[in-house]
Scaffold this motif. Structure first.
Motif, PDB file in Angstrom:
ATOM      1  N   GLU A 297       0.807  -1.219   0.000  1.00  0.00           N
ATOM      2  CA  GLU A 297       0.000   0.000   0.000  1.00  0.00           C
ATOM      3  C   GLU A 297       0.838   1.266   0.000  1.00  0.00           C
ATOM      4  O   GLU A 297       1.841   1.359   0.712  1.00  0.00           O
ATOM      5  CB  GLU A 297      -0.909   0.022   1.229  1.00  0.00           C
ATOM      6  CG  GLU A 297      -1.962  -1.065   1.246  1.00  0.00           C
ATOM      7  CD  GLU A 297      -2.762  -1.031   2.542  1.00  0.00           C
ATOM      8  OE1 GLU A 297      -3.335   0.032   2.863  1.00  0.00           O
ATOM      9  OE2 GLU A 297      -2.807  -2.060   3.222  1.00  0.00           O
ATOM     10  N   ASP A 299       0.946   5.289   1.009  1.00  0.00           N
ATOM     11  CA  ASP A 299       0.500   5.972   2.223  1.00  0.00           C
ATOM     12  C   ASP A 299      -0.450   7.108   1.873  1.00  0.00           C
ATOM     13  O   ASP A 299      -0.043   8.136   1.323  1.00  0.00           O
ATOM     14  CB  ASP A 299       1.720   6.515   2.974  1.00  0.00           C
ATOM     15  CG  ASP A 299       1.357   7.049   4.350  1.00  0.00           C
ATOM     16  OD1 ASP A 299       0.145   7.098   4.666  1.00  0.00           O
ATOM     17  OD2 ASP A 299       2.276   7.428   5.099  1.00  0.00           O
ATOM     18  N   ARG A 304      -1.511   1.012   7.128  1.00  0.00           N
ATOM     19  CA  ARG A 304      -1.160   0.164   5.983  1.00  0.00           C
ATOM     20  C   ARG A 304      -0.841  -1.255   6.430  1.00  0.00           C
ATOM     21  O   ARG A 304      -0.120  -1.452   7.405  1.00  0.00           O
ATOM     22  CB  ARG A 304       0.044   0.752   5.237  1.00  0.00           C
ATOM     23  CG  ARG A 304      -0.256   2.076   4.559  1.00  0.00           C
ATOM     24  CD  ARG A 304       0.915   2.518   3.698  1.00  0.00           C
ATOM     25  NE  ARG A 304       2.044   2.961   4.493  1.00  0.00           N
ATOM     26  CZ  ARG A 304       3.275   3.155   4.011  1.00  0.00           C
ATOM     27  NH1 ARG A 304       3.525   2.903   2.728  1.00  0.00           N
ATOM     28  NH2 ARG A 304       4.248   3.565   4.800  1.00  0.00           N
ATOM     29  N   ILE A 307       3.889  -2.612   3.733  1.00  0.00           N
ATOM     30  CA  ILE A 307       4.600  -1.391   3.345  1.00  0.00           C
ATOM     31  C   ILE A 307       5.743  -1.681   2.382  1.00  0.00           C
ATOM     32  O   ILE A 307       6.367  -0.751   1.872  1.00  0.00           O
ATOM     33  CB  ILE A 307       5.123  -0.643   4.590  1.00  0.00           C
ATOM     34  CG1 ILE A 307       6.068  -1.516   5.402  1.00  0.00           C
ATOM     35  CG2 ILE A 307       3.956  -0.175   5.457  1.00  0.00           C
ATOM     36  CD1 ILE A 307       6.696  -0.803   6.595  1.00  0.00           C
TER      37      ILE A 307
END
Length: 553
Positions: A297, A299, A304, A307
Motif C-alpha cells: 500500500e 501511504d 497500511r 509497506i
C-alpha cells in the motif's frame, strides 16, 4: 408423575443446543448456546459476534472500524452469522454485514490457549461458519478456545486501485481487527490473549505468513500454523491491481476512469451485483485461483497492511518471528487437472495455444517472454508424454503436479527457505487418505479414491466439514487421524512444540525441526515418520532455474 416429566424436561433442555449461556463483555452481554463435541463433551458456542461495524456505504473498500457497544441489549450469538458476499446455493445466508466471528470454549474460567482459524477459499469464497467448513466439534475435545472468523472477500475485500478510495487489503485488515478484538475480549471466554495461535488453510495460510510480515499484526499472535499456502508465488508485488478493478467496474457498468468516479460508482452498487458478476471476474475457467491480490500500500494516511514486498521483508529477516508449523498435501491441485482434462474446450485451448493460456492457472506474469518460455519448459518437464497433445487420463499426473507446484508447492518451499534462518519451523507432508476427500469424481459426485490426499483434505480431521462428511465418531476409521492432528496442533498452540510424551497418541512422535542443513520433516500417513530432505525438490528446482528467488528479493 408430573415431577418426573419436569425433571425429564430440564434434562432435555440442559442437553439441547438451544440451551443458552451468557457472557458479559466491555461491549455488552453476549448470549451463546451449549453444544456437544465429537466425543460427547459439552462446550459453549458464541456465533456470529460482530467484531467490526458493517462495511457498508462509505466504509466499503476501506479499513474496517471497530464495532460499537451494543449494551444494554444482549447480543444473540446462538447461531452462525452470515457469510461474506459470494455465490452460494442459499443466498439468505449471505450479507455484506458479515464481519463476524465465532468463539467456542469449554469453560469461561481460566486461561486456555486460543486457536484462531483463518478460512481458505482463494480470498473470494467460504467462511468461518460452523455449518459448512469450520465445525468446532473436533477441537472441542482439546482444552483450548477456538475462534473462527469471516473477512471481506473478492472485490469487496481486495479492490486495490492504488488510491485513497480503495488502497487495498481490506480483507486482511478485517483479520487484524478480529485479532485486536480477541486481544481485548477473549479472556471473557476463558481464553489467554497471551497465547494466540493462527491456524490458516490455503488463502488462510497465506494470511498467516503475511501477518508475520505486516506491521499491523505484530504482537497480536504468538504461533502460526500455515497449511497449504504461502505468499511467495513467482510474481512481483504491486501497489495496485487496477486491471482487475477496471474489469469489475465494467461488469458493474461503472466508468473505468477517473478512478475516483469509478470507485464512487462501485460503492453504490448492491453487493448482489458483485455476486452475480463473480464468474466473469476470472480470465480462464475459474483461474487464476489467486485472482484478487495482496498489494503493497501507498501511504494515504490510512493504517497500511503491507509497506514493502513480502520477499524483501522475509529476506531481510525484519518480521515478527513466531514458531511455525507448515506443510502441504501429496496431491494438492490434482482436482482441477482432472476436471480440465475432461473439458474439451479447455484441452483444445491448451493444445492450440499453451503459452497463452497456461500462465493464467500457473499464476505467472501475463504477456511476458519469461512466462511464455517458462510455461513451455514446464510443460516439457512435467508432461514429456504430452508434448504432442494433452489428453485425459494420460496427462493427469503431470498436469496435477504442475498445478500443485504452481499454486502451492513452489511458494511453500520458498516460505521454508526464507523463514528457516530466522524462526523455529516444523514442516510436514500429508499423505493420509481416508474415506472422504475434496477430490470428487465428476461421473458420480462421490469422493474419488486416488493415490492420496488433495487440497483441503486435512481440514476433514481438524474440523467437522459439513460440506463433505457426517460428524465422524470414535468408531470411525478416521478417528486416529483426528486424534493425532488435533492433539499435535493443540500441543503446538499451547507451547510451540507438538510433542507430548505423556499423551497416548503422541508418546512416540519424533518430529524434527526444519533447518537449512538437515531439512527434517514429518510424513503424516497411516504412520508418523520423521524424514529429512526437501520433498519434491527435483520439481521445485525447475522453477528456481526459470524464476530465481533472488530476482524477487
Amino acid at each position: 408423575m408430573m415431577k418426573f416429566i419436569l425433571v425429564e424436561l430440564l434434562v432435555l433442555l440442559a442437553s439441547s443446543s438451544v440451551f443458552s449461556i451468557e457472557v458479559d463483555t466491555d461491549l455488552g452481554r453476549v448470549r451463546g448456546a451449549n453444544l456437544t463435541s465429537r466425543l460427547g463433551l459439552t462446550f459453549h458456542a458464541f456465533r456470529g459476534i460482530r467484531y467490526a461495524e458493517p462495511p457498508l456505504g462509505e466504509l466499503r473498500f476501506l479499513n474496517p472500524q471497530p464495532v460499537k457497544p451494543w449494551s444494554p441489549k444482549t447480543f444473540d450469538a446462538t447461531e452462525d452469522g452470515p457469510m461474506c458476499p459470494q455465490p452460494w446455493d442459499n443466498m439468505t445466508d449471505v450479507s455484506e454485514d458479515c464481519l463476524r466471528l465465532n468463539v467456542y470454549t469449554k469453560d469461561l474460567k481460566g486461561r486456555r490457549p486460543v486457536i484462531v482459524f483463518l478460512h481458505p477459499g482463494g480470498f473470494y469464497v467460504f467462511s468461518g461458519q460452523s455449518k459448512y467448513l469450520a465445525g468446532p466439534e473436533h477441537f472441542m475435545d482439546r482444552d483450548c478456545v477456538l475462534v473462527a472468523l469471516n473477512y471481506r472477500l473478492g472485490s469487496l475485500g481486495f479492490l486495490a486501485t492504488g488510491t485513497k478510495e480503495a488502497p487495498g487489503n481490506a480483507g486482511m485488515k478485517d483479520q487484524v481487527l478480529a485479532l485486536r478484538w480477541i486481544q481485548r475480549h477473549i479472556h471473557r471466554f476463558g481464553g489467554d490473549p497471551g497465547s494466540v495461535t493462527l491456524l490458516g488453510y490455503s488463502a488462510g495460510s497465506i494470511s498467516v505468513a503475511l501477518h508475520m510480515l505486516s506491521p499491523m499484526s505484530r504482537g497480536l499472535f504468538h504461533r502460526g500454523i500455515a497449511m497449504s499456502g504461502a505468499p511467495y508465488n513467482p510474481l512481483q508485488y504491486q501497489n495496485n491491481d487496477i486491471r482487475l478493478a477496471k474489469r469489475q467496474a465494467g461488469l458493474l457498468k461503472c466508468p473505468q476512469e477517473p478512478v475516483k468516479e469509478m470507485v464512487e460508482c462501485m460503492r453504490q452498487k448492491p453487493y448482489l451485483d458483485y455476486v452475480n458478476t463473480f464468474k466473469e471476474m476470472f480470465e480462464f475457467s475459474g483461474h487464476p485461483i489467486l485472482n484478487w491480490k495482496i498489494v503493497v500500500e501507498e501511504d494515504f494516511g490510512q493504517e497500511r497492511y503491507l509497506i514493502e514486498s513480502p520477499f524483501k521483508t522475509a529476506r531481510r529477516g525484519d518480521f515478527y518471528k513466531v514458531p511455525i508449523i507448515t506443510g502441504i498435501t501429496e496431491f494438492e491441485f490434482l482436482s482441477p487437472a482432472i476436471y480440465h482434462l475432461r473439458n474439451e474446450s479447455i484441452v483444445r485451448n491448451y493444445n492450440q495455444n499453451w503459452e497463452h493460456f497456461a500462465p493464467i492457472p500457473l499464476i505467472l506474469e501475463r504477456n511476458s517472454t519469461q512466462s511464455r518460455v517458462g510455461s513451455r519448459v514446464l510443460r516439457d518437464k512435467y508432461m514429456p508424454e504430452s508434448r504432442g497433445k494433452l489428453e485425459y487420463p494420460k496427462s493427469v499426473k503431470g498436469l496435477g503436479e504442475l498445478y500443485s507446484d504452481a499454486i502451492i508447492g513452489v511458494s511453500f518451499n520458498r516460505f521454508l527457505r526464507l523463514m528457516a534462518p530466522h524462526t523455529h519451523i516444523y514442516t510436514y507432508l500429508f499423505r493420509y487418505k481416508g474415506r472422504y476427500s475434496f477430490l470428487i469424481n465428476p461421473d458420480n459426485q462421490q469422493a474419488m479414491a486416488f493415490k492420496g490426499p488433495v487440497h483441503h483434505d486435512e481440514l476433514l480431521y481438524l474440523f467437522h466439514v459439513g460440506l463433505k462428511t457426517p460428524l465422524l465418531k470414535q468408531e470411525d476409521p478416521e478417528n486416529f487421524m483426528i486424534e493425532l492432528l488435533t492433539r499435535m496442533w493443540f500441543e503446538f498452540a499451547q507451547k510451540g512444540d507438538p510433542h507430548n510424551k505423556d499423551d497416548e497418541y503422541l508418546k512416540d512422535l519424533n518430529w524434527p525441526r526444519y533447518n537449512s542443513q538437515e531439512k527434517g520433516y514429518l510424513e503424516i500417513g497411516t504412520n508418523l515418520t520423521a524424514k529429512t530432505g526437501d520433498f519434491f525438490l527435483d520439481r521445485y528446482h525447475i522453477w528456481d532455474e526459470l524464476f530465481p528467488l533472488s530476482s524477487f528479493c
